[in-house]
Design a protein around this motif. Structure first.
Motif, PDB file in Angstrom:
ATOM      1  N   SER A  92       9.982  -0.948  -5.678  1.00 25.36           N
ATOM      2  CA  SER A  92       9.205   0.034  -6.845  1.00 25.36           C
ATOM      3  C   SER A  92       9.528   1.140  -6.479  1.00 25.36           C
ATOM      4  CB  SER A  92       7.627  -0.602  -7.055  1.00 25.36           C
ATOM      5  OG  SER A  92       7.175  -0.589  -5.844  1.00 25.36           O
ATOM      6  N   VAL A  93      10.565   1.705  -6.822  1.00 28.26           N
ATOM      7  CA  VAL A  93      10.689   3.070  -5.999  1.00 28.26           C
ATOM      8  C   VAL A  93      11.326   4.161  -7.263  1.00 28.26           C
ATOM      9  CG1 VAL A  93      12.459   4.509  -4.626  1.00 28.26           C
ATOM     10  CG2 VAL A  93      11.340   2.469  -3.834  1.00 28.26           C
ATOM     11  N   LEU A  94      10.912   5.094  -7.564  1.00 31.10           N
ATOM     12  CA  LEU A  94      11.291   6.153  -8.641  1.00 31.10           C
ATOM     13  C   LEU A  94      12.664   6.766  -8.414  1.00 31.10           C
ATOM     14  CD1 LEU A  94       8.096   8.057  -9.647  1.00 31.10           C
ATOM     15  CD2 LEU A  94       9.268   6.105 -11.074  1.00 31.10           C
ATOM     16  N   ARG A  95      12.655   7.196  -6.804  1.00 31.12           N
ATOM     17  CA  ARG A  95      14.007   7.631  -6.423  1.00 31.12           C
ATOM     18  C   ARG A  95      13.767   7.838  -4.733  1.00 31.12           C
ATOM     19  NH1 ARG A  95      11.365  12.668  -8.138  1.00 31.12           N
ATOM     20  NH2 ARG A  95      11.375  14.094  -6.534  1.00 31.12           N
ATOM     21  N   VAL A 135       7.496   6.359  -4.397  1.00 34.49           N
ATOM     22  CA  VAL A 135       7.161   5.416  -4.999  1.00 34.49           C
ATOM     23  C   VAL A 135       6.361   5.658  -6.420  1.00 34.49           C
ATOM     24  CG1 VAL A 135       7.333   4.105  -2.943  1.00 34.49           C
ATOM     25  CG2 VAL A 135       5.282   5.251  -3.625  1.00 34.49           C
ATOM     26  N   GLY A 136       5.954   6.681  -6.365  1.00 37.04           N
ATOM     27  CA  GLY A 136       5.157   7.273  -7.617  1.00 37.04           C
ATOM     28  C   GLY A 136       5.279   8.561  -7.850  1.00 37.04           C
ATOM     29  N   PRO A 137       4.768   9.211  -9.023  1.00 42.60           N
ATOM     30  CA  PRO A 137       4.822  10.663  -9.143  1.00 42.60           C
ATOM     31  C   PRO A 137       4.023  11.277  -8.219  1.00 42.60           C
ATOM     32  CG  PRO A 137       4.299   9.762 -11.351  1.00 42.60           C
ATOM     33  CD  PRO A 137       4.267   8.460 -10.257  1.00 42.60           C
ATOM     34  N   SER A 138       2.999  10.762  -7.730  1.00 41.72           N
ATOM     35  CA  SER A 138       2.003  11.407  -6.746  1.00 41.72           C
ATOM     36  C   SER A 138       1.910  10.712  -5.426  1.00 41.72           C
ATOM     37  CB  SER A 138       0.251  11.414  -7.396  1.00 41.72           C
ATOM     38  OG  SER A 138       0.084  10.064  -7.515  1.00 41.72           O
ATOM     39  N   ARG A 193       0.943  -1.219  -0.090  1.00 44.53           N
ATOM     40  CA  ARG A 193       0.038  -0.010   0.001  1.00 44.53           C
ATOM     41  C   ARG A 193       0.837   1.384   0.061  1.00 44.53           C
ATOM     42  NH1 ARG A 193      -4.619   2.335   0.411  1.00 44.53           N
ATOM     43  NH2 ARG A 193      -5.210   3.935   1.815  1.00 44.53           N
ATOM     44  N   ASP A 194       2.206   1.238   0.490  1.00 44.60           N
ATOM     45  CA  ASP A 194       2.726   2.274   0.594  1.00 44.60           C
ATOM     46  C   ASP A 194       3.508   2.549  -0.663  1.00 44.60           C
ATOM     47  OD1 ASP A 194       5.092   0.630   0.474  1.00 44.60           O
ATOM     48  OD2 ASP A 194       5.671   1.068   2.725  1.00 44.60           O
ATOM     49  N   GLY A 195       3.494   1.539  -1.585  1.00 41.85           N
ATOM     50  CA  GLY A 195       3.996   1.697  -3.067  1.00 41.85           C
ATOM     51  C   GLY A 195       5.425   1.186  -3.138  1.00 41.85           C
ATOM     52  N   SER A 196       6.143   0.780  -2.141  1.00 39.31           N
ATOM     53  CA  SER A 196       7.502   0.619  -2.144  1.00 39.31           C
ATOM     54  C   SER A 196       8.091  -0.831  -2.538  1.00 39.31           C
ATOM     55  CB  SER A 196       8.214   0.984  -0.712  1.00 39.31           C
ATOM     56  OG  SER A 196       7.597   0.034   0.129  1.00 39.31           O
ATOM     57  N   ARG A 197       6.690  -1.810  -2.496  1.00 40.17           N
ATOM     58  CA  ARG A 197       7.413  -3.048  -2.777  1.00 40.17           C
ATOM     59  C   ARG A 197       6.445  -3.621  -3.813  1.00 40.17           C
ATOM     60  NH1 ARG A 197      11.285  -1.661  -0.639  1.00 40.17           N
ATOM     61  NH2 ARG A 197      12.428  -2.758   0.955  1.00 40.17           N
TER      62      ARG A 197
END
Length: 1754
Positions: free
Chosen positions: A315-318, A331-334, A296-300
Motif C-alpha cells: 500500500s504505497v503511493l510512491r 504510504v500516505g499523503p501525510s 503501522r508504518d503504512g506500507s503493508r
C-alpha cells in the motif's frame, strides 16, 4: 491510495476456515494471524512464517475446541499479545522481542461472558467488549480488570483512535460510544455519540471522521460529534454484499472496506475535507473478507478470508531514493516510511515513520547532517527528526521554501536561518523553541544549551547566546522567552560558548582575548590573551585554553584568576573525556600528543553541579590543602550551608580552619540530635536550628521572627545581647512591653562605658534629656564639638560659665579653633572669638565678626587672609583680599601665581614701582610668548628693558623680520650678524633647519645655509637655495651631487640629480655599471623615449644572453625590435641567438641581412652562404652577376636556383655582345634557351642575316615576323595594303607558286585591315595551301604561325582547325579553351591525345573560378569551388557545400572561417559556428579553440543575465570537446587545459543564470569571487572588477573593497605596462595568483572605472569596512581551495567555493556544497527559470548525474 497484491502467505482451504483476527505489532516486525483452528501464526514483515503457538481454553475439561478466538492485539511494546476468546477469558502471552522465544502466559482475565472484541490502545489498558454489553479494561500490571461502562446491547466492535488515547465501542442496537482511557491533547465529549441504523460490526476512527459500514451496504462517514458528514450507498449494486471488515491507514487518510471478493478503497481529500471513492479491487474465489490489518508504518495491508487465506498487499503511493542511501516510501499523503537501503541505519532495515500530526501532505523529504537528521515539508509545517534518537518534531512554518538554511551542529536542537531570523526547534518538541534576529550564523557564534546537565532545583534549563552585531552578545532564556542580558565588547567577537548549565559564557575576540561572563550578573572579565584554542571540558565546568606555548586549565571557573598552566609544543586540537580520563589532544607537526588533566579536580566540579556533596567532600579529603583545594572547600562549604547539609558544611569549614563557624555548626548539630532523640523527628525544622542558621547567615530579623513566632521573646532579646545589638534588644523589649526594660537600658549604658563607647552613651543620655551627663560623656569620649553643639543649643547650659570654659578648653586643646570661636561668639565673648578664629584661620568668620565689632582690624585680617590663601595655593582667591588690603604688589604676585593674566594686566596699571614690577613683567612676557601673543609679550619685555628676550622670542617663533627690526634697533649690526649666525647654528644642531635657513638668509649668508643642507644631506633644499642664489651653478651642482651619491651607492637619488642636470644618459650608464638594468631601462624609456628604452633593453639582454634575454625582451615586448636593432647595429651573432630561442621565423631574415652586410664588405663567399641559409639563392646569384663573377654565379644558380641559370648566361651574353664576341654571346644565349635575345641582339646591331638564321633555326615561328620586319626596314620601299596582298597571293596560287602564295597570305596583318573576316579568309587560305601543297614540316610551321594570329582576332575555331592541321593538338585545345568551346576541346583531347583531357578539365575549372560559377565548379573541383566561396565571402555556402562532403572538409573550412571571425573581433559569431557544427578534437583546431575562449573571456558585456546562452554554448562545446579528448590517447596536457577552460565556462554560464534569479545573487557573487583563482586565464582587471561589484551588490563590503582596490591597482599597472608596483599583501595565503599575464588594454570602460574609484574612496572612510578577506573555519580565505595545512579542497560545481563539509559527491569526482546545491535546486523549483534548469541539466551531463533523483526538469 494504491494497493498492489504481493503474495499469498497462507493458502485457502476447501471449506470454511475463517481467519478470525489479524494484528500487526507496533514495531512493524511481526504479523499475528488467528486461524479457525485457534492457532496464532507469526509472520515477519516480508510475509515469511517464523513462529506459531496454540491458544488454550479457559478450562481444559471442555476440550481444545470449546472456544473460538474472537480478537487479538499486540501490546504497545510489541512483546505481548492479548487474545480474546469465547470461553469468557482473555489471555496475555509474552512472546518476547526475538523470534523463537518461549511463549508464556503472563496475564489472564476471566470474564462473566464471552469476549466479542478487543483492542490494546497505545496509551491505556486492554479494552474489550462482552456479549452482555459491558465494556471493560484489563490492566496487565495489576492483573485486574474493571468495567468502564455498561450497556444493554451486545458489543460488536471496539476500535481505538490513531493516538491510542480513546476508543469507540459499537453495539448491536446501532449505538456507538466514545470513551477516553488516557489524557488526550485534543479531547472530544465522551458517551454515546452515534446511533447507526444497523449493527456497526465494522467501525473505523480516522483523524477527521468516524466511519461505519455494515449489512446495509452503505459506508457512512460521521463527524467527530456524531453528525452524518458523508455517505456512500452501494445497496443498488447487485454484485455488492454486506461489508464485513474495515481498516484505516495509520495516517487516517485512507480507508479499506472488505466485503465479498472485493476491497473498496477510499481516500480523504484534505483540501476539500471529503472522502473520495477510489474504486474497488476484485478478487475471484477469496469469498468474504473477514479481517483486515494495516501495518503501522503504512506500507503493508493484510486481509484474511472466510476460507482461511491470508493475502498481503503493498500500500504505497510512491517511492524515491535519497543519495542511494535512503528509500522514501510514501504510504500516505501525510506519512512517509524512511528506510536505509543497506539496512545500516540507526534502526536497522526498518527505518522510521514520518507522519504529519495535522494530516498535511508531506513532500520534499531529505536526509541531512551526515545522514543523521531528517527534514521534510508540508504546505504549512516543517518536520524535523533525529534519526539516531528517533525524535521527531513538527512545527508550523510559513517561510518560503528554499530561503532557509539548516544547521545541525547541535545534536539537541536544529537551527534554521532565514531572512536574518534564527529559529530553534528542539527534536521531539512540536513547538518552536525560540526565534531571534541575527545576521551571524557561524556555529561558533551561536551557543545553545538544552538541559545538558541537570541542576538541583532546576527542571528546565534552556539558554542561548548569539550575536546581535559583531560586538554585542545577547543571552536568552529559551524556556520563558526572556532576554537575560546583553554583553558589549570593544572588538569583533569570533567565538562564543555557554557552559552546559548555561551559567557561564566564554567568548573570544579578533584580538585573541578570552573573556568570561557570569550570566546571572553579566560581569565580564578577561582571563587570557592570545588564545588560539578554548573549550569547555565535556560534562563539567572546567575550561581548557591555549595561549602560544601555554596550556591553561581552569578547574574552578568561579575563580578565574587561579589557573593551572602547562608548557606544550604544538597546537591543541581537541579535548576528550572517555572512561574517567580527560586528555587534551595536541598536534605537533605530524605527531599527535595527549596531556592528561586532573580528573579529580574535574570530578569535584561535576559532583557539585550534580548536587552530590558527599562525593565532592570525599574527593577533597584526598587532596592536600593547596590554593585550588582551599577554594573548592570554600565553594563546597557555601553550597552545603545553603543546602542545609550541616555536617558536610562543618567538615568544610574545619578544613578551612574557621574554628568559630565549626563550633557554631557543632552547636546547631547538637541541637538537631537532641531534638531528634527527644521527638524522633528530623531536627532541621526545629525553630532553634532555623533561627541559629539565620543568625549564621546574618539574617537577624529572620531569626527574631522565628523566635517570636515560637513565643521565645527572651531568646530573641538574648540573641541581640549576645551579638551586642543592644539597641535592637531594647527596642524589641519596648515594643513587646517587657518588664525589664529599664534594667536593660542600664545594662546597655554600663556596657557602653565598659567598652569605652562614651560617645554612644552620650547619645543615649542626650536622647533621655540628661544634657549635663551627655556633655560629660562627649568630653570624656574626646568629642568636644558635639559637647559644644549641645551646650549652645540649650539655654541653661549657655549660662553655665564653668561648663562653657571646660568645653572651650577642650575645643582649643583639640585644635578646633573655629568651633571654639563660634562657642565664644554665641556666649558673648567677641575678643576670644576673634582670637580663636585667627588661630583656626577661619578668616571669613573673623572678618565678619570684625566688621561688626572691630572695624579697624578688617584690613589686617584681609591681608592675613590673603597670605593664608596664597600659602595654601589658593592664589586666585587671595587676589581680592590683597586688593581689599591695598597690597597691590602682593595682589599682582597672586594674580600671576593664579595665572589670572588679565587681572595682572589691570593691576600693573596702578603700580608705579618699576623695580618691583620688573620680575613680574618678565613672567607676563614669558606667558604671552607661550600663548604666541607676541605683541603683548614684546610690550612687557620692552617695558622691563629685556630686549634680548624679546628678540629671542621672535627668533624662536620664526618671526625673523620683527626680530631683526628689534635687534637692529637695540643692538649693533655686527652683534646682530653674530647673534643670528650663532642662533642659526643652534637651530641647526636642534634639527630646525628651516628656521636656521631663515636666519642665515636674513643676515645674507645663503652659502652657510647651502652648506648646512649639504652636511645634512638634504639635497633638495640645498638645490632650492642654489637655484635661488647661484642659478649659474645649478647644473654643475646637480652633476656633483649625482656623482657623489653614485659613489655612495645611493643610485636612486643620484638618478634624480642626473635627470635634473639633463644628463639622463649618465644615470643610465650609472645603472648599467652596477647591473641595475631594470632601473636603467626605466630611466631610458621615461627620459629618452621608446628608442632609448629599446637600446637599453638590448644592452641588458646582451648581458643576460640565452633564455633569460628572451624572457626579458618578451616582458617588455621588444624581442622582435631588439633582433632588428641587433641586425642594424651589425651584432648578428646576438640576433641569431635570440631568434633561435624565441623567433625562429626570423632566422631567414637575419641571414639575409647578414648576407647583405657581408656583400657590402666584399665578403662574397660568406655572403653566399648566408643568402643560401636565408633561402635567397637568387640574391647570391645576382651578387656574383653584379661582380661579374660568372663562374660563381652559375655554380650557385645550378646548385640552388636552376631558374637563375638562364639569367647568368644572359648576363654573360650581354657582356660578350658588348665586347663584340658575337659567337660566344650566341652560344650563351642558346644555352640559356633565349634565342629571341640572340635575334634581338643581331637585329639591333643590323646583322639581319645572322638574325634570320638564328630565327629560322631556333624561332621559326617568328621568322615570318622577322622577315616582315626585314621587308619593312630593308626590302620594302613602302607598305602594301591587304587587298593588294590577297590579289598577289591569289596570283601566286594560280601560278602554282604555293610557297610564295602562302608567304603572301602570311604577310596580311591586322595592321593592314580591321576586317577580321578578311584576315581569317587570308590566313585560312594560307593554311589550306600549306597543308595541301607544301612539305609537311613547312605546313606545320605555317599552322603554328597562323594559329596564334587567328586567336588574336578571336577566330578560335579556325585557329583550332589550323593547329590540328599542323598536328598541334595542344594548341588546338588551347584555342578551343580560349574560345570557351569546352565540348570541342574535350572532344579533340579525347580523340587526338587523351593525355590532355585532364588539362582541359583543369582549364575548365580555372574558367569556372574566374567566372564565379561555383555551383558548376563544385561538380568538377570541390576544393576550388569552396575556395571560390571563401574568396567571395560566401562562407555559409562554403560550409553548406563542405558539410555535404564529410566532416573533415567541413571543419577545415569552418576553422578558416572561425579564425577570420576571431581576428576581426567577432568571437561570438565564431562560437555560434562551433555550436552549430560541433568542435571535433582535431589538433590543428586547438589554437582556435583557445583563442576563441580567451576572446570571449575578455568581453565585459558578457557579464550579464542576457549572456547566459553565449556562455552555455561555449560550455557545451567544451564539454563535447573534453568528452572526445578523453577517448584519445596522448592528450593529457591538452585535456587538462580544456577541462580547466570547461570549468571556467561553466562557472560563467552559471553566474549569468544566477544573475537572472534574485534569490541567487549570493551564488552569483560567490562565482565571481571564485573565478579570481583563474586570472592567469581571465583578464585580471575584468575579473577583479566583476568580483568587486558582485560583492558590493550583496553587501560584502570588505571583499568588495579589497577586490575593487585591486582592480584600480591593475588599471594603473596596465597603463604603466608593468606589474612591479602591485602590492600582494591582501592575497597572501590565498589561491589567487600573483604572476598573471598583464592585459594589453583596459577591459572596463572609463565611466565604470571612475564609478568604482569613487566607491572605493567613499568606503575607505567607513570605519566599519576593513581591507581584509573573510576567513572560514579553516582560518584561511573562505574561497581558497588550499588550507593552512596544505590540504586541497575541491571546488563546488555550483559556486566555486571550496567544499569543506556538507559535501555532495557527484559521480565523476566533482563535488558540491550541500547548502549551495539546495539553494540552487529550490530556486529553480520556485522560480522555474529555464537558465537554472539548464545549469542543472548540464551538471547532470558533466558530472554523471545529480545527487538526488527527486527533481524533474520537465
Amino acid at each position: 491510495m494504491n494497493i498492489k497484491h504481493l503474495k499469498n502467505i497462507l493458502p485457502p482451504q476447501d471449506g470454511a476456515a475463517k481467519i478470525t483476527a489479524l494484528a500487526w505489532s507496533p514495531n512493524n516486525v511481526k504479523l499475528a494471524v488467528a486461524t479457525a483452528e485457534r492457532v496464532v501464526l507469526l509472520f515477519d514483515e516480508q510475509g515469511e512464517r517464523r513462529d506459531k503457538f496454540s491458544t488454550k481454553p479457559a478450562d481444559p475439561k471442555y476440550g481444545k475446541k470449546s472456544y473460538l478466538v474472537k480478537a487479538i492485539a499486540f501490546s504497545p511494546d510489541s512483546t505481548k499479545i492479548a487474545i480474546g476468546q469465547t470461553d469468557n477469558i482473555i489471555y496475555v502471552y509474552k512472546i518476547g522481542e526475538d523470534w523463537g522465544e518461549k511463549k508464556v502466559i503472563c496475564n489472564k482475565f476471566v470474564q462473566s461472558s464471552q469476549v466479542t472484541c478487543l483492542a490494546w490502545p497505545f496509551e491505556g489498558p486492554i479494552v474489550f467488549g462482552l456479549v452482555e454489553g459491558k465494556v471493560r479494561a484489563a490492566n496487565v500490571k495489576t492483573n485486574k480488570s474493571q468495567t468502564l461502562f455498561q450497556t444493554d446491547s451486545y458489543v460488536v466492535s471496539v476500535t481505538p483512535n490513531l493516538r491510542g488515547t480513546a476508543f469507540l465501542s459499537g453495539h448491536a442496537d446501532g449505538s456507538i460510544v466514545r470513551f477516553y482511557v488516557a489524557d488526550d491533547p485534543y479531547p472530544e465529549p465522551q458517551g454515546k455519540i452515534i446511533s447507526h441504523p444497523v449493527p456497526p460490526y465494522t467501525v473505523a476512527w480516522s483523524s477527521s471522521s468516524i466511519i461505519v459500514a455494515g449489512s446495509d451496504k452503505r459506508v457512512v462517514m460521521y463527524s467527530k460529534m456524531g453528525k452524518v458528514h458523508q455517505q456512500f450507498d452501494f445497496s443498488r449494486d447487485a454484485s455488492e454484499r454486506e461489508f464485513s471488515s474495515i481498516v484505516t491507514s495509520p495516517s487516517g487518510q485512507a480507508l479499506i472496506v472488505g466485503s465479498y471478493n472485493r476491497l473498496r478503497i477510499f481516500d480523504f481529500n484534505t483540501s476539500r475535507g471529503l472522502w473520495e471513492d477510489r474504486g474497488t479491487r476484485e478478487f475471484d474465489g477469496i469469498y468474504t473478507i473477514t479481517s483486515l490489518a494495516w501495518k503501522r508504518d503504512g506500507s503493508r495491508l493484510v486481509c484474511g478470508t472466510l476460507c482461511g487465506a491470508v493475502e498481503i498487499f503493498d500500500s504505497v503511493l510512491r517511492r524515491s531514493v535519497w543519495k542511494n542511501k535512503w528509500e522514501m516510501t510514501y504510504v500516505g499523503p501525510s506519512q512517509v516510511l524512511v528506510k536505509p537501503l543497506a539496512g545500516s541505519g540507526p534502526f536497522g532495515s526498518r527505518g522510521v515513520i514520518l507522519r504529519s500530526q495535522y494530516g498535511f501532505e508531506i513532500h520534499d523529504v531529505r536526509i541531512m547532517g551526515k545522514d543523521r537528521y531528517l527534514v521534510a515539508r508540508t504546505n504549512e509545517t516543517l518536520l524535523l527528526g533525529d534519526l539516531h534518537r528517533n525524535l521527531l518534531s513538527e512545527v508550523h512554518w510559513t517561510m518560503e521554501p528554499g530561503t532557509e538554511k539548516f544547521y545541525f551542529d547541535n545534536e539537541n536542537v536544529c537551527m534554521i536561518f532565514s531572512a536574518g531570523e534564527l529559529s530553534l526547534v528542539e527534536y521531539g518538541n512540536n513547538d518552536l523553541l525560540g526565534s531571534v534576529r541575527t545576521e551571524f550564523m557561524n556555529p561558533h557564534l551561536i551557543s545553545v544549551r538544552l538541559n545538558e546537565r541537570r541542576q538541583r532545583g532546576v527542571d528546565d534549563n534552556k539558554k542561548m547566546a548569539y550575536l546581535l552585531d559583531l560586538k554585542t552578545i545577547c543571552i536568552v532564556d529559551l524556556t520563558y522567552g526572556l532576554t537575560l542580558g546583553q554583553v558589549t565588547h570593544d572588538s569583533h567577537i569570533d567565538w562564543l560558548e555557554l557552559n552546559e548549565t548555561g551559567s557561564q559564557l566564554l567568548f573570544r575576540d579578533k584580538r585573541l582575548r578570552l573573556l568570561l561572563v557570569n550570566v546571572a550578573s553579566l560581569n565580564k572579565s578577561t582571563i587570557l590573551n592570545y588564545s588560539t584554542f578554548v573549550q569547555w571540558v565535556p560534562g563539567s565546568d572546567v575550561v581548557v585554553a591555549q595561549s602560544r606555548e601555554q596550556l591553561c586549565v581552569w578547574y574552578n571557573i568561579d575563580t578565574p584568576e587561579r589557573v593551572t598552566t602547562f608548557h606544550i609544543k604544538g597546537e591543541v586540537t581537541d579535548v576528550e573525556r572517555v572512561d574517567g580520563r580527560t586528555e587534551v589532544i595536541v598536534q605537533d607537526g605530524v605527531q599527535e600528543l595527549s596531556y592528561a588533566l586532573d580528573e579529580g579536580l574535574i570530578e569535584f566540579g561535576t559532583a557539585v553541579d550534580d548536587g552530590d556533596y558527599l562525593r565532592a567532600m570525599n574527593y577533597l579529603e584526598t587532596l592536600p590543602l593547596t590554593a585550588e583545594a582551599e577554594t573548592m572547600w570554600r565553594t563546597l562549604g557555601r553550597l552545603t550551608l545553603e543546602g542545609r547539609h550541616l555536617y558536610i558544611a562543618e567538615r568544610c569549614f574545619a578544613a578551612l580552619g574557621e574554628v568559630s563557624k565549626v563550633r557554631y555548626l557543632q552547636g546547631i548539630n547538637q541541637i538537631r540530635e537532641l531534638v531528634q532523640e527527644q521527638t524522633g523527628e528530623e531536627g532541621m525544622e526545629h525553630y532553634e536550628v532555623q533561627a541559629r542558621l539565620a543568625i549564621l547567615e546574618q539574617q537577624f530579623k529572620t531569626a527574631e521572627s522565628i523566635y517570636l513566632d515560637n513565643n521565645q521573646l527572651d531568646a530573641a532579646m538574648e540573641m541581640y545581647q549576645d551579638l551586642h545589638k543592644w539597641d535592637e534588644a531594647v527596642q524589641l523589649a519596648e515594643i513587646k512591653g517587657h518588664p525589664d526594660v529599664e534594667s536593660l537600658r542600664r545594662a546597655h549604658t554600663q556596657w557602653l562605658l565598659d567598652t569605652n563607647q562614651e560617645e554612644r552613651a552620650g547619645q543615649l543620655k542626650e536622647a533621655e534629656g540628661d544634657f549635663s551627663a551627655a556633655i560629660n560623656m562627649y568630653l570624656k569620649a574626646g568629642m568636644p564639638a558635639k559637647a559644644s553643639r549641645l551646650a549652645t543649643s540649650v539655654t541653661e547650659l549657655r549660662e553655665d560659665p564653668e561648663m562653657i570654659s571646660r568645653i572651650a578648653t577642650a575645643l582649643l586643646k583639640a585644635d578646633l579653633f573655629e568651633q571654639a570661636g563660634e562657642l565664644h561668639e554665641k556666649v558673648g565673648q567677641p575678643q576670644k572669638a576673634l582670637e580663636s578664629y585667627r588661630k583656626g584661620h577661619a578668616y571669613s568668620r573673623a572678618v565678619e565678626l570684625a566688621r561688626h565689632m572691630f572695624p579697624s582690624e578688617v584690613v589686617q585680617l584681609e591681608e592675613e587672609w590673603g597670605n593664608e590663601l596664597l600659602a595654601n595655593k589658593q592664589a586666585d582667591a587671595a587676589i581680592s583680599h590683597f586688593i581689599e588690603a591695598g597690597r597691590t604688589v602682593k595682589a599682582l604676585e597672586a594674580a600671576i601665581a593664579a595665572r589670572q593674566w588679565k587681572k595682572a594686566m589691570h593691576i600693573i596699571e596702578v603700580i608705579d614701582d618699576e623695580t618691583a614690577l620688573k620680575p613680574h613683567l618678565m613672567k607676563l612676557g614669558q606667558h604671552f610668548a607661550s600663548l604666541n601673543e607676541l605683541q603683548r609679550a614684546e610690550y612687557f619685555y620692552l617695558k622691563a628693558g629685556m630686549y634680548n628676550e624679546a628678540i629671542t622670542m621672535y627668533n624662536q617663533a620664526g618671526e625673523w623680520e620683527r626680530a631683526h627690526q628689534l635687534a637692529s634697533k637695540y643692538m649693533g649690526a655686527d652683534k646682530v650678524a653674530v647673534m643670528y649666525v650663532n642662533q642659526a647654528q643652534v637651530l641647526e644642531e636642534q634639527g630646525k633647519f628651516r628656521e636656521a635657513e631663515k636666519l642665515y638668509i636674513s643676515v645674507h649668508e645663503p652659502d652657510l645655509a647651502i652648506t648646512m643642507y649639504k652636511k645634512q644631506r638634504q639635497f633638495d633644499q640645498m638645490m632650492r637655495l642654489v637655484k635661488e642664489y647661484h642659478a649659474d651653478l645649478v647644473q654643475s651642482t646637480h652633476l656633483h651631487l649625482a656623482s657623489q651619491l653614485e659613489q655612495e651607492g645611493n643610485y636612486h637619488d643620484a638618478e634624480k640629480h642626473y635627470i635634473a642636470a639633463e644628463d639622463w644618459k649618465a644615470a643610465v650608464n650609472m645603472y648599467r655599471g652596477v647591473d641595475m638594468w631594470e632601473e636603467a631601462y626605466r630611466v631610458a624609456k621615461q627620459q629618452g623615449g621608446a628608442s632609448a628604452g629599446k637600446q637599453v633593453a638590448f644592452l641588458w639582454a646582451r648581458t643576460l644572453r640565452g633564455d633569460a634575454a628572451v624572457k626579458l625582451l618578451n616582458k617588455f615586448g621588444l624581442l622582435e625590435q631588439c633582433i632588428d636593432y641587433a641586425c642594424e647595429s651589425m651584432q648578428f651573432e646576438f640576433a641569431f641567438e635570440l631568434s633561435r630561442i624565441a623567433m625562429k621565423q626570423k632566422l631567414s631574415e637575419i641571414h639575409y641581412k647578414y648576407a647583405m652586410a657581408l656583400e657590402d664588405d666584399g665578403k662574397y663567399r660568406e655572403a653566399e652562404a648566408e643568402f643560401i641559409q636565408a633561402n635567397k639563392p637568387k640574391e647570391a646569384v645576382l651578387m656574383y652577376v653584379h661582380a661579374q663573377d660568372w663562374e660563381s654565379a652559375q655554380r650557385v644558380a645550378e646548385a640552388h636556383d636552376p631558374d637563375s641559370v638562364g639569367d647568368v648566361l644572359v648576363g654573360q651574353a650581354k657582356v660578350s655582345f658588348n665586347e663584340r664576341d658575337y659567337h660566344r654571346a650566341e652560344a650563351l644565349l642558346l644555352r640559356a634557351q633565349r634565342p629571341e635575345l640572340a635575334v634581338k641582339f643581331y637585329r639591333d646591331s643590323n646583322q639581319w642575316t645572322e638574325a634570320l638564321r638564328v630565327c629560322k633555326e631556333y624561332l621559326p615561328h617568328k621568322l615570318s615576323a622577322l622577315q616582315d620586319e626585314y621587308d619593312r626596314t630593308v626590302l620594302s620601299k613602302g607598305s602594301q595594303d591587304a587587298q593588294g596582298l590577297l590579289r598577289q597571293a591569289r596570283q601566286w596560287e594560280e601560278s602554282g607558286e604555293y610557297g610564295r602564295a602562302v608567304d603572301c597570305y602570311l604577310k596580311v596583318t591586322p595592321g593592314m585591315s580591321n576586317d577580321a573576316n578578311l584576315l581569317e579568309k587570308a590566313w585560312s587560305k594560307a593554311g589550306e595551301l600549306a597543308v595541301k601543297f607544301l612539305p609537311e614540316d613547312k605546313a606545320d610551321n605555317v599552322a603554328r604561325m597562323l594559329g596564334p594570329r587567328l586567336l588574336e582576332i578571336k577566330r578560335y575555331t579556325a585557329a583550332a582547325q589550323m593547329f590540328l592541321a599542323g598536328d598541334l593538338v595542344k594548341e588546338a585545345i588551347d584555342a578551343f579553351i580560349t574560345g570557351h568551346e569546352w565540348s570541342k576541346a574535350k572532344k579533340v583531347a579525347s580523340e587526338f591525345d587523351p593525355r590532355y583531357e585532364s588539362y582541359v578539365d583543369s582549364a575548365y575549372k580555372d574558367f569556372l573560378k574566374t567566372e564565379g560559377k561555383a555551383e558548376a565548379l563544385a561538380d568538377v573541383d570541390l576544393t576550388g569551388a569552396l575556395d571560390m566561396y571563401v574568396e567571395s565571402g560566401q562562407w555559409s555556402r562554403a560550409l553548406e557545400t563542405a558539410a555535404s562532403h564529410g566532416p573533415q572538409l567541413l571543419h577545415k573550412y569552418l576553422a578558416r572561417y572561425a579564425s577570420s571571425l576571431i581576428k576581426d573581433g567577432h568571437a561570438v559569431k565564431a562560437l555560434a559556428l562551433y555550436k552549430q557544427y560541433g568542435a571535433p578534437p582535431f589538433t590543428q583546431n586547438f589554437n582556435i579553440y583557445r583563442r576563441l575562449v580567451l576572446d570571449l573571456l575578455s568581453l565585459h558585456h558578457l557579464c550579464a543575465p542576457q549572456a547566459y546562452h553565449t556562455w552555455a554554448d561555449l560550455r557545451d562545446i567544451l564539454l563535447s570537446l573534453v568528452d572526445n579528448l578523453r577517448q584519445h590517447e596522448d592528450t593529457d596536457g591538452v585535456l587538462a587545459e580544456f577541462e580547466l577552460l570547461l570549468l571556467l565556462a561553466h562557472y560563467l554560464a552559471a553566474r549569468s543564470a544566477y544573475m537572472a534569479t534574485p534569490q541567487l545573487e549570493n551564488l552569483s557573487a560567490k562565482v565571481s569571487v571564485s573565478v579570481l583563482r583563474y586570472t592567469h586565464i581571465l583578464p585580471a582587471d575584468k575579473a577583479f572588477y566583476e568580483a568587486g561589484m558582485a560583492c558590493k551588490e550583496v553587501g560584502w563590503k570588505n571583499m568588495a573593497f579589497v577586490f575593487l582596490n585591486r582592480f584600480l591597482d591593475l588599471c594603473e599597472a596596465i597603463e604603466e605596462g608593468s606589474l612591479d608596483s602591485l602590492d600582494h599583501t591582501d592575497f597572501i595565503d590565498t589561491d589567487i595568483p600573483y604572476e598573471i599575464p598583464l592585459p594589453d588594454t583596459l577591459s572596463i570602460p572609463e565611466p565604470l572605472r571612475e564609478e568604482a574609484k569613487e566607491w572605493v574612496l567613499a568606503v575607505s572612510m567607513d570605519q566599519q569596512v576593513e581591507q581584509v578577506l573573510p576567513m572560514d573555519e579553516r582560518m584561511v580565505y573562505e574561497a581558497s581551495l588550499m588550507g593552512n595545512d596544505g590540504a586541497s579542497y575541491p571546488p563546488c560545481v555550483i559556486s566555486g567555493y571550496p567544499v569543506i563539509r556538507n559535501r555532495l559527491d557527484l559521480k565523476r569526482g566533482q563535488a558540491a556544497n550541500k547548502e549551495d546545491w539546495n539553494k540552487l535546486v529550490m530556486a529553480t523549483k520556485m522560480a522555474s527559470t529555464p537558465e537554472c534548469q539548464d545549469v542543472l541539466k548540464f551538471i547532470t551531463a558533466w558530472c554523471g548525474g545529480l545527487p538526488t533523483m527527486g527533481y524533474n526538469f520537465q
